[in-house]
Write a protein that holds these residues in place. Structure first.
Motif, mmCIF file in Angstrom:
data_model
loop_
_atom_site.group_PDB
_atom_site.id
_atom_site.type_symbol
_atom_site.label_atom_id
_atom_site.label_comp_id
_atom_site.label_asym_id
_atom_site.label_seq_id
_atom_site.Cartn_x
_atom_site.Cartn_y
_atom_site.Cartn_z
ATOM 1 N N GLU A 14 -57.135 32.854 -14.658
ATOM 2 C CA GLU A 14 -57.576 33.182 -13.303
ATOM 3 C C GLU A 14 -56.762 32.447 -12.255
ATOM 4 O O GLU A 14 -56.414 33.014 -11.215
ATOM 5 C CB GLU A 14 -59.069 32.896 -13.125
ATOM 6 N N GLN A 15 -56.443 31.181 -12.522
ATOM 7 C CA GLN A 15 -55.625 30.407 -11.583
ATOM 8 C C GLN A 15 -54.234 31.018 -11.447
ATOM 9 O O GLN A 15 -53.727 31.160 -10.335
ATOM 10 C CB GLN A 15 -55.498 28.960 -12.051
ATOM 11 N N ARG A 17 -53.301 34.104 -12.142
ATOM 12 C CA ARG A 17 -53.413 35.421 -11.509
ATOM 13 C C ARG A 17 -53.585 35.299 -9.998
ATOM 14 O O ARG A 17 -52.904 35.981 -9.232
ATOM 15 C CB ARG A 17 -54.594 36.180 -12.103
ATOM 16 N N ASP A 18 -54.471 34.416 -9.569
ATOM 17 C CA ASP A 18 -54.716 34.249 -8.141
ATOM 18 C C ASP A 18 -53.469 33.751 -7.414
ATOM 19 O O ASP A 18 -53.151 34.211 -6.314
ATOM 20 C CB ASP A 18 -55.879 33.295 -7.901
ATOM 21 N N GLU A 19 -52.762 32.801 -8.027
ATOM 22 C CA GLU A 19 -51.544 32.300 -7.398
ATOM 23 C C GLU A 19 -50.469 33.389 -7.371
ATOM 24 O O GLU A 19 -49.739 33.512 -6.388
ATOM 25 C CB GLU A 19 -51.024 31.057 -8.106
ATOM 26 N N GLU A 22 -51.033 35.633 -4.511
ATOM 27 C CA GLU A 22 -50.616 34.985 -3.262
ATOM 28 C C GLU A 22 -49.089 35.014 -3.117
ATOM 29 O O GLU A 22 -48.558 35.257 -2.029
ATOM 30 C CB GLU A 22 -51.141 33.553 -3.205
#
Length: 75
Positions: A14-15, A17-19, A22
């Motif tokens: 999740e980290q 993917r989120d980065e 961005e």
């Protein structure tokens, strides 16, 4: 506290993917100089590879469980 980003190898799915989302957003918005854009692109490539590692690992775990179930039902 350091301004250095967390090493990609330490990020959960999740980290990463989120980065990655961005990074894509920033690159699409433009306005970065060439060096900054290249650094973001490289980080994005690493993040995408990390996401793939996590997904492949999850797929392997699911296949192992399903394989165990198949073997058990054939006994």
């Amino acid at each position: 506290m350091s301004d250095e980003p967390t090493p990609v190898s330490e990020l959960g799915y999740e980290q990463a993917r989120d980065e990655l989302i961005e990074v894509v957003r920033i690159l699409e918005a433009g306005g970065q100089d060439l060096d900054a854009s290249l650094a973001l692109w490289e980080r994005g490539e690493e993040l995408a590879a990390r996401c793939t590692e996590h997904l492949d690992g999850a797929r392997d775990r699911i296949d192992a469980v399903l394989g165990d179930d198949d073997a058990g039902s054939r006994s």
